[in-house]
Motif scaffolding. Structure first.
Motif, short mmCIF file in Angstrom:
data_model
loop_
_atom_site.label_atom_id
_atom_site.label_comp_id
_atom_site.label_asym_id
_atom_site.label_seq_id
_atom_site.Cartn_x
_atom_site.Cartn_y
_atom_site.Cartn_z
N VAL A 75 0.86 -1.18 0.00
CA VAL A 75 0.00 0.00 0.00
C VAL A 75 0.89 1.23 0.00
O VAL A 75 1.90 1.28 0.72
CB VAL A 75 -0.92 0.03 1.24
CG1 VAL A 75 -1.88 1.22 1.17
CG2 VAL A 75 -1.68 -1.27 1.39
N ARG A 76 0.55 2.19 -0.82
CA ARG A 76 1.31 3.45 -0.82
C ARG A 76 0.36 4.62 -0.80
O ARG A 76 -0.75 4.58 -1.34
CB ARG A 76 2.23 3.53 -2.04
CG ARG A 76 1.56 3.96 -3.33
CD ARG A 76 2.57 4.24 -4.42
NE ARG A 76 1.93 4.74 -5.63
CZ ARG A 76 1.83 6.03 -5.95
NH1 ARG A 76 2.33 6.95 -5.15
NH2 ARG A 76 1.23 6.41 -7.07
N PHE A 77 0.80 5.70 -0.15
CA PHE A 77 0.06 6.96 -0.16
C PHE A 77 0.19 7.59 -1.54
O PHE A 77 1.28 7.66 -2.11
CB PHE A 77 0.62 7.90 0.89
CG PHE A 77 0.03 9.30 0.84
CD1 PHE A 77 -1.29 9.51 1.15
CD2 PHE A 77 0.82 10.38 0.45
CE1 PHE A 77 -1.84 10.79 1.10
CE2 PHE A 77 0.28 11.65 0.39
CZ PHE A 77 -1.05 11.86 0.72
N ARG A 78 -0.91 8.07 -2.08
CA ARG A 78 -0.90 8.67 -3.41
C ARG A 78 -0.57 10.16 -3.30
O ARG A 78 -1.44 11.01 -3.23
CB ARG A 78 -2.26 8.48 -4.10
CG ARG A 78 -2.52 7.07 -4.57
CD ARG A 78 -3.69 7.06 -5.52
NE ARG A 78 -3.43 7.94 -6.66
CZ ARG A 78 -4.39 8.59 -7.33
NH1 ARG A 78 -5.66 8.47 -6.97
NH2 ARG A 78 -4.08 9.36 -8.36
N ALA A 79 0.72 10.42 -3.27
CA ALA A 79 1.14 11.83 -3.22
C ALA A 79 0.76 12.57 -4.49
O ALA A 79 0.75 13.81 -4.51
CB ALA A 79 2.65 11.90 -3.02
#
Length: 419
Positions: A75-79
């Motif tokens: 999971v990654r934060f959508r910068a």
């Protein structure tokens, strides 16, 4: 199953987002470990954040796997879910920075503004600068979730207008926030430029992790920005830090803390860039062969005086020392009242480096009870625009992102103090 209360759910989302913004790619199990939430709760929260567009699943790169089988999902934060815009408007130049939601700059644009004759031309230059940054980043205006603008002047918290903005023709007659809202549909914040400079230094500069900081702008103008316990201190009327209007060098001045025809206060008239040039061209300093030659050639300016001082010219060094002593006289009361963790000196004159830092430090030492650490700005000309980016990011986090516990505690404590 009973649903979690809305605030508790938001706090769980905030925890997950906080972890993902610190570590870009994590498995669900790792998120659970770092947040203290259960694995099922993390899975549900991630699905909610994914539906809202703030996070996404990506496959783990095969090279990073130590076991065979299907790659785990990360999971990654959508910068890149949006962007923020920071703008620094000055008498000579306007800068704009587009940054992602992690605060990483995507594009920078600069435009000369010294030729602007009125507010209309200045606004046109600002819009041109912003358009250049958006084009470079390959983004449209709709992608901007928040914008923040730094400008000289005192911002009236009631009217939203700027007062006493030297060097910006017609600037005090318009509502800058309202004008820029015509260009952007997102919230726009306007702030004094030196206030943003101290935010920039605290975020990305020399004052990282430093709670109480005074930023002294030293150039054509002289001003101050103050952060106390990590919070920007604006004052009741937005005039905190306006040290350019101090009268400590001439307490008998009948004009008091009033600007002259060029908008300069009594303190900055005696300590700013023009004061250095005036002093270098006066007796006894112009007896120095180097300064006398510069004066004859019409080449006497701030840069040439600093160059001469760096080369060991005694006249130029005397000029720098005299003005540094004046500056120390004005900064000492600020340090005595606030006792900050750090004093940061920025602005055009700070580019002279150790020659000014050592002189100011030496003259401040006998004027204060305890020595305050003093450093030169690390961000230089970018301090204001990076502070604007930080302010815009804060707005996005407060309006759009789920709150984390730290923010809730801070807001609650602030509410208690205000009651």
């Amino acid at each position: 199953m009973r649903e979690d209360p809305p605030l508790l759910r938001q706090l769980s989302q905030g925890r997950v987002l906080t972890v993902l913004r610190e570590v870009s790619h994590l498995r669900l199990a790792e998120i659970a470990r770092r947040t203290g939430l259960s694995r099922p709760t993390v899975s549900e929260v991630v699905d909610e954040l994914r539906a809202a567009g703030w996070v996404e699943y990506v496959e783990e790169h095969p090279d990073s796997r130590k076991v065979m089988g299907r790659p785990a999902r990360l999971v990654r934060f959508r910068a890149d879910a949006g962007c923020v815009l920071g703008i620094d408007i000055g008498p000579h130049r306007t800068s704009a920075v587009i940054a992602d939601l992690n605060g990483e700059p995507l594009a920078t644009s600069r435009c000369a503004t010294s030729a602007a004759q009125d507010s209309r031309e200045l606004l046109a230059a600002v819009r041109l600068t912003v358009r250049g940054a958006l084009d470079e980043a390959g983004l449209k205006r709709e992608a901007v979730l928040a914008a923040a603008v730094g400008s000289p002047g005192i911002l009236d918290p009631r009217s939203g207008k700027l007062a006493q903005a030297p060097g910006l023709p017609g600037w005090t007659s318009l509502n800058l926030k309202a004008e820029l809202r015509r260009t952007f549909r997102c919230p726009v914040q306007v702030e004094n430029d030196v206030n943003l400079a101290v935010l920039g230094e605290q975020w990305k500069g020399i004052a990282r992790n430093t709670p109480t900081v005074v930023f002294a702008l030293w150039g054509e103008r002289v001003g101050g920005g103050i952060c106390i316990d990590g919070r920007l201190h604006r004052g009741t009327s937005g005039a905190a830090g306006e040290i350019g209007y101090l009268t400590v060098l001439d307490p008998h001045d009948d004009h008091g803390a009033r600007p002259d025809a060029e908008g300069l206060g009594p303190f900055e008239r005696l300590t700013g860039a023009s004061a250095i040039v005036d002093l270098a061209g006066s007796l006894p300093y112009r007896r120095s062969p180097r300064l006398a030659a510069l004066l004859r050639e019409g080449a006497l300016d701030v840069v040439s005086v600093f160059d001469a001082a760096a080369d060991g010219d005694p006249g130029a060094q005397g000029v720098i020392d005299t003005v540094a002593a004046r500056l120390a006289r004005g900064l000492a009361p600020v340090l005595l009242v606030l006792d900050p963790d750090l004093l940061v000196i920025g602005g055009g004159l700070s580019r002279a480096g150790r020659v000014v830092l050592d002189a100011v430090t030496r003259h401040l030492r006998p004027l204060t009870l305890v020595p305050t650490p003093i450093e030169l700005s690390r961000l230089g000309d970018d301090a204001v625009v990076m502070g604007a980016v930080r302010l815009a990011l804060d707005d996005v986090e407060n309006r759009l992102l789920p709150p984390n516990e730290q923010r809730v505690r801070s807001e609650n404590s602030g509410a208690k103090r205000s009651t």
